[in-house]
Structures are given as structure tokens and as C-alpha cells.
Design a protein around this motif. Structure first.
Motif, short mmCIF file in Angstrom:
data_model
loop_
_atom_site.label_atom_id
_atom_site.label_comp_id
_atom_site.label_asym_id
_atom_site.label_seq_id
_atom_site.Cartn_x
_atom_site.Cartn_y
_atom_site.Cartn_z
N LYS A 68 0.92 -1.27 -0.14
CA LYS A 68 0.01 0.06 -0.03
C LYS A 68 1.06 1.20 0.06
N SER A 69 1.90 1.24 0.96
CA SER A 69 2.82 2.34 0.85
C SER A 69 3.44 2.68 -0.51
N TYR A 70 3.99 1.56 -1.01
CA TYR A 70 4.46 1.67 -2.51
C TYR A 70 3.58 1.94 -3.36
N SER A 71 2.29 1.79 -3.53
CA SER A 71 1.52 2.04 -4.56
C SER A 71 0.92 3.46 -4.31
N HIS A 219 -4.93 -2.08 -19.69
CA HIS A 219 -4.61 -3.33 -19.15
C HIS A 219 -4.51 -3.22 -17.58
N ILE A 220 -3.82 -2.28 -17.14
CA ILE A 220 -3.89 -2.04 -15.69
C ILE A 220 -4.99 -1.54 -15.05
N LEU A 221 -5.51 -0.44 -15.91
CA LEU A 221 -6.59 -0.06 -15.35
C LEU A 221 -8.07 -0.74 -15.77
N SER A 222 -7.96 -1.74 -16.54
CA SER A 222 -9.05 -2.51 -17.16
C SER A 222 -10.33 -1.63 -17.41
N VAL A 223 -10.12 -0.54 -18.15
CA VAL A 223 -10.99 0.16 -18.51
C VAL A 223 -11.06 0.50 -19.91
N VAL A 224 -12.34 0.13 -20.64
CA VAL A 224 -12.31 0.40 -22.17
C VAL A 224 -13.27 1.35 -22.53
N SER A 225 -12.94 2.32 -23.17
CA SER A 225 -13.68 3.28 -23.43
C SER A 225 -14.69 2.96 -24.77
N PRO A 226 -15.88 3.35 -24.64
CA PRO A 226 -16.81 2.90 -25.80
C PRO A 226 -16.35 3.90 -26.96
N MET A 242 -10.76 6.31 -16.19
CA MET A 242 -10.32 5.42 -15.21
C MET A 242 -11.30 5.61 -14.10
N LYS A 243 -11.39 4.65 -13.18
CA LYS A 243 -11.96 4.79 -11.82
C LYS A 243 -11.14 5.19 -10.69
N VAL A 252 -2.91 6.25 -11.18
CA VAL A 252 -3.52 7.35 -11.50
C VAL A 252 -2.38 8.26 -11.78
N TRP A 253 -1.21 8.13 -11.29
CA TRP A 253 0.09 8.96 -11.74
C TRP A 253 0.66 8.36 -13.07
N LEU A 254 0.71 7.11 -13.43
CA LEU A 254 1.05 6.76 -14.43
C LEU A 254 0.21 7.27 -15.77
N LYS A 255 -1.24 7.13 -15.59
CA LYS A 255 -1.95 7.94 -16.47
C LYS A 255 -1.64 9.46 -16.58
N LYS A 256 -1.62 10.14 -15.71
CA LYS A 256 -1.11 11.47 -15.67
C LYS A 256 0.17 11.63 -16.58
N TYR A 257 1.27 10.82 -16.27
CA TYR A 257 2.44 10.82 -16.99
C TYR A 257 2.09 10.60 -18.51
#
Length: 450
Positions: A68-71, A219-226, A242-243, A252-257
């Protein structure tokens, strides 16, 4: 032992399996609660429970804390007395798991397989500890104008090579954890590679690495946009829902990057995208940007009465074929002297229609010599100082403002008059902010939780 086995909720194999299932979907609190409840059960029902089982539960509980601390990047927060960071917890888990593995090897019981699995956690927590060092280095780059992305790539490649070692894949139950970690590392690797390619103005390589990063983040977020299935590849890259409530801060940070890289990509290759994109797509590309630099600079040009806003690439040490895709049969070329300074973005735009690098935005000839001389003379300041360089030519009544974004890329604004101190302060502030954004200064700074 009968009471310990009779309760299905406290079967060791089931507890460990459920714990790992929680970890692989990033439910760290639930994972910790699970093993902590079993620890309490063991305390209230100590009869015939082997000593190795509470040891396993304690190590798993600590692992959940470290994960949890890492993530959530908590290990980058200010330290205080008595608090262990994720790296320290990971190291402690590795030591305990080694003890459990050795004790399990000396006993012939059903706990031997669990002890062996704990041994398999050792390389996993060790590589997580290395990744903490990587993120710490990345955060430290906020104090450096140009971070050495090649050095970061080497560190990341070393971590990934360890993950592909056979010793990391001896336990099927641990495979999802290792796979998640590898994917996260590969996302960062692709984004670093995309940024390096952009700094060298390599369109195909930049797009390829950006697409790879997008695929892995999806793949990480497991979200597919229609909407993504109905639009072009580049628009897909720029849009990813993303949720945030269910995704750890790392994701969240990876997506921002990725969004920051995509915004920079549309800026550096604006001319290429404008020319070859289907009608209407360019507006969609820009709408997908977390930072629409092109529209912002055009508005800044009009607001401040600039004569020209341009992004200049010094290609002297680069081999290029021009913008966009190129025929592999056409040899790359190295430009020299003034010709090596290419305007990869220019507003208002003028073009060169001849030569190998045709259809490039070009600087007006009346400014080319002055800008080349200005940047050459102030090379050290441009590379070391955050403050843009300002130069006023009294004879021609022209003011140049230059800010270095990448080692070979500079943002230049030209005015055909001398600006007042008040206007100059506003201009410098804007260029400082946009240059810092293009270097991801705030993004890397935000790794540390507020």
C-alpha cells in the motif's frame, strides 16, 4: 489441530490464496484485514497451531502494508521517528520470509509448501525495493533542469531483467503479482523511450512507444472507452477513462504521465499531425490533451502581440529525415551550421518547399542568424537556468525571449518592439510555466504525497 482445521475460513492455504487474490487487484486493506483476523484467531485458539503459521501471517500483514505504501508513494513523504517506510518494510519481509523458508524446509507438514511460497516472495520484495529507489531518483530529478532519461532507462532495464529471471517464476500463485509489477515498469519504460524519441524529433518511434504505454495502462486500469473504438489510434491514446476510486495512486500517476507525454507529442509534431490527419481529427487530438500547448501558445501570441512563436530543434548532433514517416531507402542526414536549427513548430507558419526536409515550418531569414547566435552565446544559461533568456536588438527594435525545454529544443518568442518591464515579467512567467510543464517538473514533484 482439529479446531484449527474445522473452520473453513481459517484453512491456511485458503487464507494465503485469498490474500494474494486481494493483492493482485490492489485491495491492500482487505488483504491486511484478512491475515490480521487470522492472527487474532490463532491467538484465541493456540492449541496445536504450528509456530510457523503466525510467522507467515505476520509477514503477509507487513507485505500488505509495504504494498500500500509503495502504490501510494508514501515512502516519499517526510519521515518521522519510529515510522518505517516501504523499503524498510520490504527488507524486513525478505528477512522474515527467508527464516520461514528455512524453517519450513526442516518440517514435513502442509506448511512446508506455504513456507516455500514465502521463499518465492523474497525476489519479489527485493525488486520492489529497487523500484522504490528508482522512484526516489525520479522525484529527485525535480531539482535538475534536464534529467538523464537514458540513465533512468538503464536502471529500469536492470530491474526488468531481474523480473524475467526464472527464479522469479517458480510459484504460480505469485505470477499475477509479478505480471502487474512488470506491466507497471514497462509503462514507465515506454514513456521514457517516447520522451527521448520526441527530444530527437523521431515521430514513428515516439508514436510507437506512446501506443505501447497506452495499451499497457489500459490493461492495468481495465477500462475500455466505448468512444475509442470509433476513433483513430492517436485519439485513443489521448483518451483513457479510469475509476480513480479503485485505482491506487501509482496508476493514477502513470496515466497523468502518459497524458503529459501525449500533450507534448501533439505539440512537437503539430505540423505533421495537422497535415496528415483526417479533417476534424486534429481538434480531437488537442481536446484529448491534458495541456493543449498549441492553442495556449497561439492565444499567448495574440494576447502579447508577438511577431512569432516557434519551437526550434538544434539537429546538429542528430540524424534526421524530416517530419513524420519517411522512406527507409532515403538516407538520414546531419545538418550543419544555421541549417541545423529547424523550426518544428511555428506560428504564424511559413514553410520551406525545397530540399530533403521539405514542408518544414521555417524561421524568417531575417531572424535566423540572430537566434542562432543568441542561443549559442547563452548555451550555458539556457541549459542550467530556469529563467528564460531575453535579448533586445536596439538597431532592429526586436526582442527575443528564449526558454530551453529539452537539451536540443528551445521555445522562442519574437517581438518587433521593446516590451515594458510589466509586460516582460508576464511573458517570462508564462514561458517559465509552460517550459516547466513540458519538462514534467510538477508531475515528478507530485510523486511525493501532499
Amino acid at each position: 489441530m482439529a479446531s484449527f482445521q474445522s473452520d473453513d475460513n481459517h484453512i491456511p492455504e485458503r487464507v494465503v490464496g485469498t490474500f494474494l487474490d486481494y493483492l493482485k487487484i490492489f485491495q491492500y486493506d482487505k488483504a491486511k484485514d484478512l491475515v490480521d483476523k487470522d492472527k487474532e484467531y490463532c491467538k484465541s485458539n493456540p492449541q496445536d497451531i504450528p509456530s510457523i503459521w503466525p510467522m507467515i501471517l505476520s509477514s503477509l500483514s507487513q507485505l500488505a502494508i509495504a504494498e500500500k505504501s509503495y502504490s501510494s508513494f508514501l515512502y516519499l513523504s517526510p519521515k518521522w521517528f519510529g515510522r518505517k517506510d516501504a523499503k524498510g518494510v520490504y527488507d524486513a519481509v525478505a528477512i522474515e520470509c527467508k527464516k520461514i523458508e528455512e524453517q519450513g524446509a526442516r518440517t514435513a507438514s502442509k506448511f512446508s509448501s506455504l513456507a516455500y511460497l514465502c521463499g518465492g516472495l523474497i525476489p519479489y520484495v527485493q525488486v520492489k525495493s529497487l523500484m522504490i529507489d528508482f522512484f526516489s531518483s525520479l522525484h529527485a530529478m525535480t531539482s535538475i533542469k534536464f534529467c538523464d532519461r537514458s540513465d533512468l532507462l538503464l536502471k529500469l532495464s536492470d530491474i526488468l531483467s531481474k523480473c524475467h529471471d526464472p527464479s522469479y517464476h517458480l510459484h504460480q500463485q505469485l505470477e499475477p503479482l509479478i505480471a502487474n509489477f512488470i506491466t507497471e515498469c514497462e509503462v514507465i519504460e515506454s514513456l521514457l523511450q517516447a520522451d527521448i524519441a520526441m527530444s530527437k524529433w523521431c515521430y514513428p518511434e515516439s508514436l510507437l512507444h506512446l501506443q505501447n504505454a497506452h495499451t499497457k495502462i489500459s490493461h492495468i486500469l481495465s477500462v475500455v472507452s466505448p468512444q475509442a473504438t470509433k476513433t483513430s489510434t492517436l485519439i485513443k491514446i489521448g483518451f483513457l477513462g479510469m475509476k480513480t476510486a479503485s485505482n491506487p495512486e501509482l496508476h493514477v500517476w502513470l496515466k497523468k504521465y502518459k497524458d503529459a507525454i501525449y500533450s507534448k507529442f501533439t505539440f512537437y509534431f503539430y505540423d505533421v499531425l495537422s497535415k496528415y490527419s483526417p479533417q476534424g481529427d486534429m481538434k480531437l487530438y488537442l481536446n484529448r490533451c491534458s495541456n493543449d500547448y498549441c492553442t495556449s501558445l497561439i492565444a499567448f501570441h495574440k494576447k502579447t502581440g508577438a511577431s512569432l512563436v516557434t519551437l526550434i530543434l538544434n539537429s546538429e548532433d542528430l540524424t534526421i529525415k524530416g517530419p513524420g514517416y519517411s522512406n527507409i531507402s532515403i538516407p538520414s542526414q546531419t545538418l550543419q551550421g544555421r541549417e541545423s536549427y529547424i523550426a518544428i513548430f511555428c506560428y504564424p507558419s511559413s514553410r520551406v518547399e525545397t530540399g530533403e526536409l521539405s514542408n518544414l515550418p521555417c524561421l524568417p531569414s531575417c531572424h535566423q542568424a540572430s537566434l542562432v547566435m543568441l542561443m549559442s552565446y547563452n548555451e550555458r544559461q539556457l541549459n542550467q537556468s530556469e529563467k528564460p533568456v531575453v535579448s533586445y536588438d536596439e538597431k532592429r527594435n526586436v526582442m527575443y525571449v528564449v526558454s530551453r525545454i529539452d537539451p536540443a529544443v528551445s521555445l522562442v518568442v519574437i517581438y518587433e518592439s521593446k516590451k515594458s518591464d510589466r509586460d516582460k515579467k508576464s511573458i517570462l512567467s508564462y514561458l517559465h510555466d509552460i517550459s516547466s510543464s513540458l519538462r514534467y517538473t510538477k508531475l515528478f514533484s507530485d510523486l511525493r504525497p501532499s
